[in-house]
Scaffold this active site. Structure first.
Site, short mmCIF file in Angstrom:
data_model
loop_
_atom_site.label_atom_id
_atom_site.label_comp_id
_atom_site.label_asym_id
_atom_site.label_seq_id
_atom_site.Cartn_x
_atom_site.Cartn_y
_atom_site.Cartn_z
N TYR A 89 0.83 -1.21 0.00
CA TYR A 89 0.00 0.00 0.00
C TYR A 89 0.86 1.26 0.00
O TYR A 89 0.67 2.15 -0.84
CB TYR A 89 -0.96 -0.02 1.19
CG TYR A 89 -2.32 -0.62 0.87
CD1 TYR A 89 -2.43 -1.67 -0.05
CD2 TYR A 89 -3.48 -0.16 1.48
CE1 TYR A 89 -3.66 -2.23 -0.35
CE2 TYR A 89 -4.73 -0.72 1.19
CZ TYR A 89 -4.81 -1.76 0.28
OH TYR A 89 -6.03 -2.31 -0.02
N GLU A 101 2.13 6.39 -6.97
CA GLU A 101 1.03 7.16 -7.56
C GLU A 101 1.28 8.66 -7.42
O GLU A 101 1.15 9.43 -8.38
CB GLU A 101 -0.29 6.78 -6.89
CG GLU A 101 -0.77 5.37 -7.20
CD GLU A 101 -1.99 4.99 -6.37
OE1 GLU A 101 -2.77 5.91 -6.02
OE2 GLU A 101 -2.17 3.80 -6.08
#
Length: 214
Positions: free
Chosen positions: A147, A154
């Protein structure tokens, strides 16, 4: 070992999705070292986008109660990824960090997460005893690393798209991307804490089962 019907549409969807993400993981591990960047980005960006767009099905499944996944959590995760695959990779492909190892780390983080997640769902739907213990452990422990890696990748890619969006379109695009980045402030803790809570429940259940077996 008893099984539920293999033709369960939801089970088939999860199996198919696991296979598609496995294909992307294969590309990241085998194809990328051969062709490097930015060729790797241009080679798979459209495939990555198509596969990720398929996750919109999960939003509808959550909305109509077909699965028990929280709607807000599901929507937030799918939307953040579509911002990358459509907003950046299709319309702002010149973003610098899409052309280096940041993109590769993104693909690896997403792919491993989804192969494990979809496989977990598939076995839960097809095996009466649920998913294999190893798969359960992977599902509720890999997120500690994957994660943060995925989110960092991102954000770095979106950040590198800011000047591209402004020069190619307008300052409004730059500000829209900045606004999207700011949504990670509440979004990431929400998604991460959701997994932490789920992990506590699962690990407690595993320990309880192990004690009974002993």
């Amino acid at each position: 070992m008893g099984k539920v019907s293999f033709v369960n549409p939801l089970a088939l969807y999860n199996l198919f999705s696991a296979g598609l993400w496995g294909y992307l993981l294969y590309n990241a591990i085998v194809v990328y070292p051969k062709i490097g960047q930015p060729e790797f980005f241009y080679e798979i960006k459209s495939t990555l986008n198509a596969i990720q767009c398929g996750a919109l099905i999960e939003v509808f499944n959550s909305l109509f109660g077909i699965v028990r996944a929280p709607l807000l959590t599901t929507f937030a995760q799918v939307a953040s990824r579509l911002l990358l695959t459509i907003g950046v990779f299709q319309y702002l492909p010149e973003a610098e960090n899409a052309h280096n190892k940041t993109f590769v780390s993104l693909v690896i983080a997403w792919s491993i997460t989804e192969v494990v997640r979809y496989s977990f769902y598939y076995f839960n739907l097809t095996l009466t005893c649920g998913a294999p213990k190893l798969l359960v452990l992977l599902r509720y422990n890999l997120f500690w690393v994957l994660y943060p890696l995925g989110v960092a990748s991102e954000l770095l890619i979106i950040y590198s798209a800011l000047p591209v969006g402004e020069s190619k379109y307008s300052a409004n695009v730059r500000w829209a991307l900045i606004a999207a980045m700011l949504t990670y402030i509440p979004g990431f803790p929400m998604l991460f804490s959701h997994m932490v809570v789920q992990r506590k429940k699962i690990m407690r259940s595993i320990r309880s089962t192990t004690k009974k077996e002993n």
